[in-house]
Design a protein around this motif. Structure first.
Motif, PDB file in Angstrom:
ATOM      1  N   MET A 249      83.002  52.478  -3.208  1.00 27.61           N
ATOM      2  CA  MET A 249      83.216  51.629  -2.036  1.00 27.61           C
ATOM      3  C   MET A 249      83.173  52.460  -0.750  1.00 27.61           C
ATOM      4  O   MET A 249      82.600  52.032   0.269  1.00 27.61           O
ATOM      5  N   LYS A 250      83.739  53.639  -0.802  1.00 28.05           N
ATOM      6  CA  LYS A 250      83.723  54.519   0.366  1.00 28.05           C
ATOM      7  C   LYS A 250      82.293  54.959   0.688  1.00 28.05           C
ATOM      8  O   LYS A 250      81.886  54.980   1.860  1.00 28.05           O
ATOM      9  N   ARG A 251      81.531  55.260  -0.346  1.00 28.74           N
ATOM     10  CA  ARG A 251      80.139  55.659  -0.160  1.00 28.74           C
ATOM     11  C   ARG A 251      79.316  54.525   0.449  1.00 28.74           C
ATOM     12  O   ARG A 251      78.500  54.740   1.351  1.00 28.74           O
ATOM     13  N   ASP A 252      79.528  53.309  -0.029  1.00 25.50           N
ATOM     14  CA  ASP A 252      78.703  52.170   0.379  1.00 25.50           C
ATOM     15  C   ASP A 252      79.072  51.610   1.750  1.00 25.50           C
ATOM     16  O   ASP A 252      78.237  50.990   2.413  1.00 25.50           O
ATOM     17  N   THR A 253      80.326  51.804   2.158  1.00 22.82           N
ATOM     18  CA  THR A 253      80.781  51.210   3.422  1.00 22.82           C
ATOM     19  C   THR A 253      80.928  52.231   4.543  1.00 22.82           C
ATOM     20  O   THR A 253      80.874  51.864   5.722  1.00 22.82           O
ATOM     21  N   GLY A 254      81.177  53.485   4.183  1.00 17.15           N
ATOM     22  CA  GLY A 254      81.463  54.494   5.200  1.00 17.15           C
ATOM     23  C   GLY A 254      82.884  54.415   5.715  1.00 17.15           C
ATOM     24  O   GLY A 254      83.249  55.079   6.690  1.00 17.15           O
ATOM     25  N   ALA A 255      83.720  53.618   5.049  1.00 18.38           N
ATOM     26  CA  ALA A 255      85.108  53.428   5.477  1.00 18.38           C
ATOM     27  C   ALA A 255      85.958  54.655   5.154  1.00 18.38           C
ATOM     28  O   ALA A 255      85.613  55.470   4.296  1.00 18.38           O
ATOM     29  N   LYS A 256      87.101  54.759   5.827  1.00 18.98           N
ATOM     30  CA  LYS A 256      88.063  55.820   5.587  1.00 18.98           C
ATOM     31  C   LYS A 256      89.162  55.321   4.651  1.00 18.98           C
ATOM     32  O   LYS A 256      89.570  54.157   4.727  1.00 18.98           O
ATOM     33  N   LEU A 257      89.623  56.204   3.775  1.00 18.57           N
ATOM     34  CA  LEU A 257      90.681  55.854   2.831  1.00 18.57           C
ATOM     35  C   LEU A 257      92.023  56.402   3.286  1.00 18.57           C
ATOM     36  O   LEU A 257      92.170  57.606   3.494  1.00 18.57           O
ATOM     37  N   ASP A 258      92.993  55.503   3.446  1.00 16.73           N
ATOM     38  CA  ASP A 258      94.371  55.883   3.771  1.00 16.73           C
ATOM     39  C   ASP A 258      95.231  55.651   2.531  1.00 16.73           C
ATOM     40  O   ASP A 258      95.156  54.577   1.919  1.00 16.73           O
ATOM     41  N   ALA A 259      96.053  56.643   2.153  1.00 18.93           N
ATOM     42  CA  ALA A 259      96.879  56.497   0.952  1.00 18.93           C
ATOM     43  C   ALA A 259      98.170  57.281   1.093  1.00 18.93           C
ATOM     44  O   ALA A 259      98.227  58.295   1.785  1.00 18.93           O
ATOM     45  N   MET A 260      99.205  56.798   0.404  1.00 21.27           N
ATOM     46  CA  MET A 260     100.499  57.471   0.407  1.00 21.27           C
ATOM     47  C   MET A 260     100.344  58.886  -0.144  1.00 21.27           C
ATOM     48  O   MET A 260      99.667  59.103  -1.153  1.00 21.27           O
ATOM     49  N   GLU A 261     100.975  59.848   0.512  1.00 23.84           N
ATOM     50  CA  GLU A 261     100.753  61.251   0.176  1.00 23.84           C
ATOM     51  C   GLU A 261     101.109  61.591  -1.267  1.00 23.84           C
ATOM     52  O   GLU A 261     100.487  62.455  -1.881  1.00 23.84           O
ATOM     53  N   GLN A 262     102.073  60.894  -1.852  1.00 26.27           N
ATOM     54  CA  GLN A 262     102.465  61.187  -3.240  1.00 26.27           C
ATOM     55  C   GLN A 262     101.398  60.783  -4.256  1.00 26.27           C
ATOM     56  O   GLN A 262     101.442  61.217  -5.409  1.00 26.27           O
ATOM     57  N   ASP A 263     100.448  59.944  -3.856  1.00 28.84           N
ATOM     58  CA  ASP A 263      99.372  59.536  -4.758  1.00 28.84           C
ATOM     59  C   ASP A 263      98.054  60.257  -4.468  1.00 28.84           C
ATOM     60  O   ASP A 263      97.055  60.031  -5.166  1.00 28.84           O
ATOM     61  N   VAL A 264      98.049  61.124  -3.485  1.00 31.57           N
ATOM     62  CA  VAL A 264      96.809  61.791  -3.091  1.00 31.57           C
ATOM     63  C   VAL A 264      96.256  62.649  -4.222  1.00 31.57           C
ATOM     64  O   VAL A 264      95.045  62.638  -4.490  1.00 31.57           O
ATOM     65  N   TRP A 265      97.106  63.400  -4.910  1.00 32.97           N
ATOM     66  CA  TRP A 265      96.621  64.268  -5.992  1.00 32.97           C
ATOM     67  C   TRP A 265      95.884  63.444  -7.040  1.00 32.97           C
ATOM     68  O   TRP A 265      94.778  63.818  -7.485  1.00 32.97           O
ATOM     69  N   ALA A 266      96.473  62.329  -7.447  1.00 32.21           N
ATOM     70  CA  ALA A 266      95.848  61.493  -8.479  1.00 32.21           C
ATOM     71  C   ALA A 266      94.520  60.934  -7.991  1.00 32.21           C
ATOM     72  O   ALA A 266      93.522  60.931  -8.727  1.00 32.21           O
ATOM     73  N   LEU A 267      94.473  60.474  -6.753  1.00 31.47           N
ATOM     74  CA  LEU A 267      93.244  59.910  -6.213  1.00 31.47           C
ATOM     75  C   LEU A 267      92.141  60.959  -6.114  1.00 31.47           C
ATOM     76  O   LEU A 267      90.986  60.696  -6.460  1.00 31.47           O
ATOM     77  N   GLU A 268      92.496  62.145  -5.658  1.00 38.57           N
ATOM     78  CA  GLU A 268      91.482  63.171  -5.434  1.00 38.57           C
ATOM     79  C   GLU A 268      91.075  63.906  -6.711  1.00 38.57           C
ATOM     80  O   GLU A 268      90.049  64.584  -6.740  1.00 38.57           O
ATOM     81  N   ASN A 269      91.862  63.743  -7.769  1.00 38.82           N
ATOM     82  CA  ASN A 269      91.516  64.345  -9.053  1.00 38.82           C
ATOM     83  C   ASN A 269      91.042  63.319 -10.078  1.00 38.82           C
ATOM     84  O   ASN A 269      90.552  63.692 -11.149  1.00 38.82           O
ATOM     85  N   GLY A 270      91.186  62.043  -9.737  1.00 37.75           N
ATOM     86  CA  GLY A 270      90.757  60.998 -10.662  1.00 37.75           C
ATOM     87  C   GLY A 270      91.556  60.968 -11.944  1.00 37.75           C
ATOM     88  O   GLY A 270      91.038  60.610 -13.005  1.00 37.75           O
ATOM     89  N   LYS A 271      92.826  61.336 -11.862  1.00 35.56           N
ATOM     90  CA  LYS A 271      93.692  61.369 -13.047  1.00 35.56           C
ATOM     91  C   LYS A 271      95.057  60.785 -12.714  1.00 35.56           C
ATOM     92  O   LYS A 271      95.564  60.953 -11.611  1.00 35.56           O
ATOM     93  N   HIS A 272      95.654  60.123 -13.673  1.00 35.00           N
ATOM     94  CA  HIS A 272      96.996  59.588 -13.474  1.00 35.00           C
ATOM     95  C   HIS A 272      98.017  60.720 -13.512  1.00 35.00           C
ATOM     96  O   HIS A 272      97.875  61.676 -14.271  1.00 35.00           O
ATOM     97  N   PHE A 273      99.035  60.596 -12.691  1.00 34.31           N
ATOM     98  CA  PHE A 273     100.060  61.638 -12.562  1.00 34.31           C
ATOM     99  C   PHE A 273     101.320  61.223 -13.315  1.00 34.31           C
ATOM    100  O   PHE A 273     101.724  60.067 -13.291  1.00 34.31           O
TER     101      PHE A 273
END
Length: 278
Positions: A106-130
């Protein structure tokens, strides 16, 4: 074969390991987009919610669901008369594959920016559940553009979404709030983050040792909140489709009821895990 989650929508039930083909069919079943109330639209699938918040300066998209659902969500956005480039901000409820798996595309197709709670950033950026769980889940990693703290506001075109940390289900589980103007006046809208145990290890969680305290704090916080309209990431939990049919979106008693039920299920599961550990 990637082992994935099953049954996350059922509050308090432990997750069982399941192959991708065992995901509930509704999770990938396309459904036509529709207006919920004011400037809020539903653009997700039959079983996984994706909410579009329309502003004069562009669109905010809350949750992109699973990677395979992105084409359907994008088609829904276009069906409402918008361009993908109109999507300016992406928001996440929590970093699990069924809600965050589609963000990279979705980010690639829209060019939008992703905002997320800092405690979930690791999981989002690694593609793994924490955390320690009885399941394994992976999804395409995605770069977070803005790390949010509890209480931070995301504003676009005069519309403000407030991020509230309601951790437990994930360490960065985020409840989003906003308001809408209706004939009945200005009403509060709450997008509560999940409160289900969903396979999390509650007793002896070494990766996420504060999980029990976080769940309890979230029950207390959400239980005290006012919510005229409740919109959940799993639509059946707030009967989104049923309310679409009836047109009755004002449910001021729903959130405390949901919290009470989730807390009871959590307490039961915690006692069960403690008993097994002994």
């Amino acid at each position: 074969m990637i082992v994935r989650m099953l049954g996350m929508a059922i509050a308090g039930l432990s997750l069982v390991a399941a192959a991708p083909s065992d995901d509930p069919p509704a999770w990938t079943q396309p459904t036509a987009p529709f207006r919920i109330a004011g400037n809020i639209y539903y653009v997700g699938t039959a079983g996984l919610a994706s909410y579009l918040i329309v502003t004069p300066k562009g669109l905010i998209l809350l949750d992109a669901t699973m990677e395979e659902n992105v084409p359907a969500i994008e088609a829904n956005i276009k069906a409402l008369g918008f361009k993908l480039s109109d999507v300016k901000i992406l928001l996440n409820s929590h970093a699990h594959f069924d809600h965050a798996g589609g963000f990279a595309a979705m980010k690639r197709d829209t060019g939008a920016k992703l905002d997320a709670m800092e405690q979930d950033v690791w999981a989002l950026e690694n593609g793994k559940h924490f955390g320690d769980q009885n399941y394994v889940g992976t999804f395409p990693p995605v770069k977070v553009d803005r790390r949010l703290k509890d209480g931070d506001k995301v504003t676009l075109g005069g519309v403000t979404m407030t991020a509230l940390l309601t951790a437990g289900h994930t360490s960065g589980c985020t409840t989003w709030t906003t308001t809408v103007k209706l004939k009945a006046g200005v009403k509060s809208v709450v997008f509560p983050c999940s409160l289900s145990v969903a396979g999390n290890k509650l007793y002896g969680n070494k990766t996420y040792p504060g999980i029990v305290a976080d769940y309890r704090a979230s029950f207390k916080r959400l239980g005290a909140m006012k919510a005229d309209i409740v919109l959940t990431a799993h639509p059946e939990l707030s009967d989104v489709m049923g309310r679409k049919a009836s047109g009755k979106w004002l449910t001021p008693d729903l959130l405390p009821k949901m919290v009470a039920e989730s807390k009871a299920a959590f307490d039961k599961e915690l006692l069960k895990q403690q008993a097994i550990a002994k």
